[in-house]
Design an enzyme around this catalytic site. Structure first.
Site, PDB file in Angstrom:
ATOM      1  N   ASP A  94      40.118  -0.865  28.566  1.00 38.45           N
ATOM      2  CA  ASP A  94      41.694  -0.478  27.739  1.00 38.45           C
ATOM      3  C   ASP A  94      40.288  -0.026  26.405  1.00 38.45           C
ATOM      4  O   ASP A  94      40.013  -0.509  25.713  1.00 38.45           O
ATOM      5  CB  ASP A  94      41.934  -1.814  27.943  1.00 38.45           C
ATOM      6  CG  ASP A  94      43.358  -1.229  29.382  1.00 38.45           C
ATOM      7  OD1 ASP A  94      43.696  -2.333  29.175  1.00 38.45           O
ATOM      8  OD2 ASP A  94      42.887  -0.517  30.152  1.00 38.45           O
TER       9      ASP A  94
ATOM     10  N   CYS B 261      30.529  57.662  40.660  1.00 37.08           N
ATOM     11  CA  CYS B 261      29.753  55.683  40.209  1.00 37.08           C
ATOM     12  C   CYS B 261      30.588  55.816  38.308  1.00 37.08           C
ATOM     13  O   CYS B 261      30.233  55.129  37.713  1.00 37.08           O
ATOM     14  CB  CYS B 261      28.357  55.995  39.729  1.00 37.08           C
ATOM     15  SG  CYS B 261      28.012  57.603  38.523  1.00 37.08           S
TER      16      CYS B 261
ATOM     17  N   CYS C 163      30.235  61.646  36.520  1.00 39.87           N
ATOM     18  CA  CYS C 163      30.516  61.336  37.726  1.00 39.87           C
ATOM     19  C   CYS C 163      31.470  60.990  38.002  1.00 39.87           C
ATOM     20  O   CYS C 163      31.923  60.234  37.728  1.00 39.87           O
ATOM     21  CB  CYS C 163      28.467  61.113  37.814  1.00 39.87           C
ATOM     22  SG  CYS C 163      28.929  60.447  40.327  1.00 39.87           S
TER      23      CYS C 163
END
Lengths: 236, 510
Positions: free
Chosen positions: B328, B93, B90
């Site tokens: 730390d 599409c 098609c």
């Protein structure tokens, strides 16, 4: 209605009992309201709490093996010390403490000629050169509006009873901060020039630092150079 | 239009049949024969024709069963049979609604489309019981549709069926595919955290159908304008003004589509979260991975230890570590632990609480005992609320080993303990000044307690509870006088911090 009154008082009593670490069993009727399993759980959780606290204490004190009499100071641990002697003029000795992140703290070394004057340093003035260094405000992470200084840019002027001396940056970079506490308390320079009496913090670029480094000497070399006993214990 | 109520679920099969045929017949009656003939000769598939030409608002699977031959049958005689042995693709599409597509290697997929998609989904190994279908189509499809509609408007202006809102290719595909996929996967399709994405992409770079959008042109690697560019530019000039559409073309500009789209199937699950509290027992372990100049700082990291154990159990792609605050590398995290979250991306399966407990035990009983975990559990969407909870009121408790230059006296303990809610002013510490702004921060020390150490008057253990964001190390040694008051100034001597431990991270009321 009577039933709801009963349940309200029950729940309140229940809450009170649950939060209390040592169960206060007032009357027999109230004791019967608390299921035995919960009583045991509450007791066990308070035991656990004490156990946990003991565990914590053991961990906290576990590293206290040998405590030296005089541990190294924070500046000695975090910074690498450099010195520059006779900068632009004889007797103008400065220290530069460089942190691992690249920032440099600049100040007067103990053999600076200013300390030799009677009465030590009496005044400090940051308004030298073209601007007052103490009013600059650096903003943001990128340190905008920082003054770009060369190594011989004047930082401040220290005055003693006899004479005044210009202190220079010694490091090429952006001037982040000057120690404005010295304005009100210039005697910090006499008492602890290497800690609270620092003059300024400068951020050099990596390329500038590698070039600059060549003109600086390390702590060992500095000690050798100035071996005529002018060193103070705080530097060690 | 007659009232088209959907057939009742569980209705008689005969009842369904008649409803269905009635709707199909309705649709057939409403078709404009010459328009349909036109579109068929252009090369538009039957589903696109039904989409574009019918007046009915819904396009559902009933209409989808109408095949090309049925369509021709409705039109009666006078329609030439398609000479091509294979159904052509098609032009609107691009084969999407005809279920003609190629796989990643550009070979045409011959098997049933639902089975093929199901296979690919199962290959990716996710565990799921519901899914959400997403479809992505190339943008030329909408361009093609617009061009065809313009052409139709030019020829059959002001017809009723031209005015109605058309069902898009994406919606049509979803309607067609959702039910069979649901049955094939054995899952529901409501809102879910598991997404299946069908991506259609064009096989070649040439303009297919009519025109190529600027977006797709940017994807082309070379910038040399081709003949396709010029032709599409010309068409765009013609189509730009819709009112003049009728004057445009005299001949058929719609090219034949030679290749179908490539369909790829991707499955993605929304991230899942696990939470808990962690302990850090080592002074050489950072919180997150820390690498400078290709060299790792510290022995390991909390993030890698915990994340590395959870990720294999979830079969996920990657993880992110979030913690409520950080410490730390040389500070231990003890006491009640610090809350953390692990976010796992695209996990294939969700581990049970049992396996989470096993992971927790494995970390806690590991040989090196660097990190500990507590209360590891699966957390739902309330995870971020948990992290933000009480952030401003967060209080932290620490225990610091402090050295002072003169021996500790009894009145020092008392003076320190008596200071409640002490306000301190901290300038940005030098050790972080390179990456944080130069600011003066006011913080509160809620309480302090001195614990003497037997046999040594120069050292003591300082317990303190502070506001979140306080730099403890700088509070103790004064940071060259930039933190006032400091431990040294309070005691009137030099103070240094030897080690620091976090003993509690209070979250809100807990």
């Amino acid at each position: 209605m009577l039933f709801s009154f009963f349940t309200n008082s029950f729940t309140e009593e229940f809450k009170f009992q649950k939060h209390d670490r040592h169960l206060q069993l007032n009357t027999r009727s109230k004791t019967n309201l608390i299921p035995k399993k919960l009583k045991i759980e509450i007791f066990q959780s308070s035991l656990h709490q004490e156990e946990d606290e003991d565990e914590l204490r053991k961990l906290l004190l576990s590293d206290i093996g040998e405590l030296t009499l005089s541990p190294p100071s924070a500046t000695q641990v975090n910074f690498v010390s450099y010195f520059i002697t006779d900068f632009t003029k004889p007797g103008h000795d400065h220290y530069i403490y460089r942190h691992a992140n690249g920032l440099c703290v600049v100040g007067l070394a103990p053999t600076h000629i200013a300390f030799k004057d009677q009465g030590g340093i009496t005044n400090i003035d940051f308004n030298v050169g073209k601007s007052d260094r103490s009013v600059l405000k650096v903003s943001g992470k990128r340190k905008k509006n920082a003054m770009r200084s060369e190594s011989n840019t004047a930082l401040c002027k220290v005055s003693t009873a006899i004479d005044s001396y210009i202190v220079r940056c010694c490091v090429k970079g952006s001037l982040l901060e000057v120690n404005e506490r010295l304005i009100k308390q210039p005697q910090l320079l006499n008492s602890s020039a290497d800690r609270e009496g620092y003059i300024a913090i400068i951020m050099p670029r990596p390329a500038d630092w590698t070039k600059n480094k060549e003109s600086l000497i390390t702590l060992e070399e500095y000690k050798d150079k100035k071996q005529d006993g002018l060193l103070e214990p705080c530097l060690l | 239009m007659s009232d088209e109520s959907k057939p009742a679920p569980g209705g008689l099969l005969n009842g369904l049949e008649t409803q269905k045929t009635r709707r199909v017949n309705e649709a057939a009656r409403s078709l404009h024969p010459s328009a349909v003939k036109d579109l068929l000769s252009l090369g538009v598939c039957e589903r696109c024709i039904l989409r574009l030409v019918t007046v009915t608002a819904t396009f559902d699977s009933d209409l989808a069963t109408v095949s090309s031959s049925t369509l021709r049958g409705w039109l009666g005689s006078g329609v030439e049979e398609a000479a091509s042995p294979e159904p052509s693709i098609c032009i609107v599409c691009l084969g999407v609604l005809q279920f003609v597509f190629s796989d990643a290697k550009q070979t045409l997929v011959k098997s049933d489309h639902v089975a093929w998609i199901t296979d690919l989904v199962k290959q990716q190994g996710h565990e799921f019981d519901s899914f959400v279908l997403e479809v992505s189509l190339p943008s030329t499809i909408s361009e093609n549709e617009r061009a065809v509609l313009l052409y139709l408007k030019g020829k059959y202006s002001d017809e009723a069926w031209l005015q109605s809102e058309k069902v898009s290719v994406k919606d049509a595909l979803k309607v067609l595919v959702l039910d069979p996929l649901r049955a094939s996967l054995g899952a529901k399709s409501d809102s879910s955290s598991f997404h299946i994405r069908l991506t259609y992409s064009q096989a070649s770079d040439e303009a297919q159908g009519l025109s190529e959008t600027k977006h797709e042109r940017k994807k082309r690697k070379t910038d040399i304008p081709t003949l396709a560019d010029f032709s599409s530019a010309i068409f765009r000039v013609f189509y730009a003004d819709e009112e003049n559409g009728s004057n445009c073309m005299s001949e058929n500009p719609f090219k034949k589509v030679s290749e179908p789209c490539i369909l790829s199937v991707h499955c993605n699950k929304m991230p899942i979260f696990f939470g808990g509290r962690y302990f850090k027992y080592s002074r050489n372990v950072s919180q997150s991975r820390w690498i400078i100049d290709d060299e790792r700082m510290g022995e390991a990291s909390v993030e890698e230890i915990i994340g590395g154990s959870i990720l294999p159990a979830c079969l996920g792609d990657s993880y992110k570590f979030h913690a409520a605050g950080r410490e730390d590398i040389d500070v231990r995290m003890l006491g009640s632990g610090r809350p953390f979250l692990i976010e796992v991306q695209n996990s294939r399966k969700c581990p049970s609480q049992q396996s989470l407990t096993e992971i927790e035990e494995k970390i806690n009983n590991s040989e090196k005992k660097l990190v500990g975990v507590k209360d590891l559990k699966f957390i739902g969407s309330e995870c971020w609320a948990m992290m933000r909870e009480g952030e401003a009121e967060k209080q932290k408790q620490y225990a610091a080993l402090v050295w002072i230059s003169r021996p500790l006296e009894e009145e020092d303990c008392n003076s320190v303990s008596s200071m409640k809610e002490l306000k301190i002013l901290q300038k940005t510490p030098i050790r972080v000044l390179h990456r944080r702004s130069q600011l003066e921060r006011e913080r509160t020390i809620h309480w302090m307690k001195v614990e003497k150490i037997k046999g040594n008057a120069h050292y003591f253990l300082l317990h303190l509870c502070t506001q979140a964001g306080t730099y403890i190390k700088e509070f103790v040694h004064g940071d060259l006088g930039r933190t006032t008051p400091s431990m040294g100034s309070i005691l009137g001597c030099r103070a240094e911090i030897i080690q620091l431990d976090v003993t509690d991270v209070k979250m809100g009321d807990s």
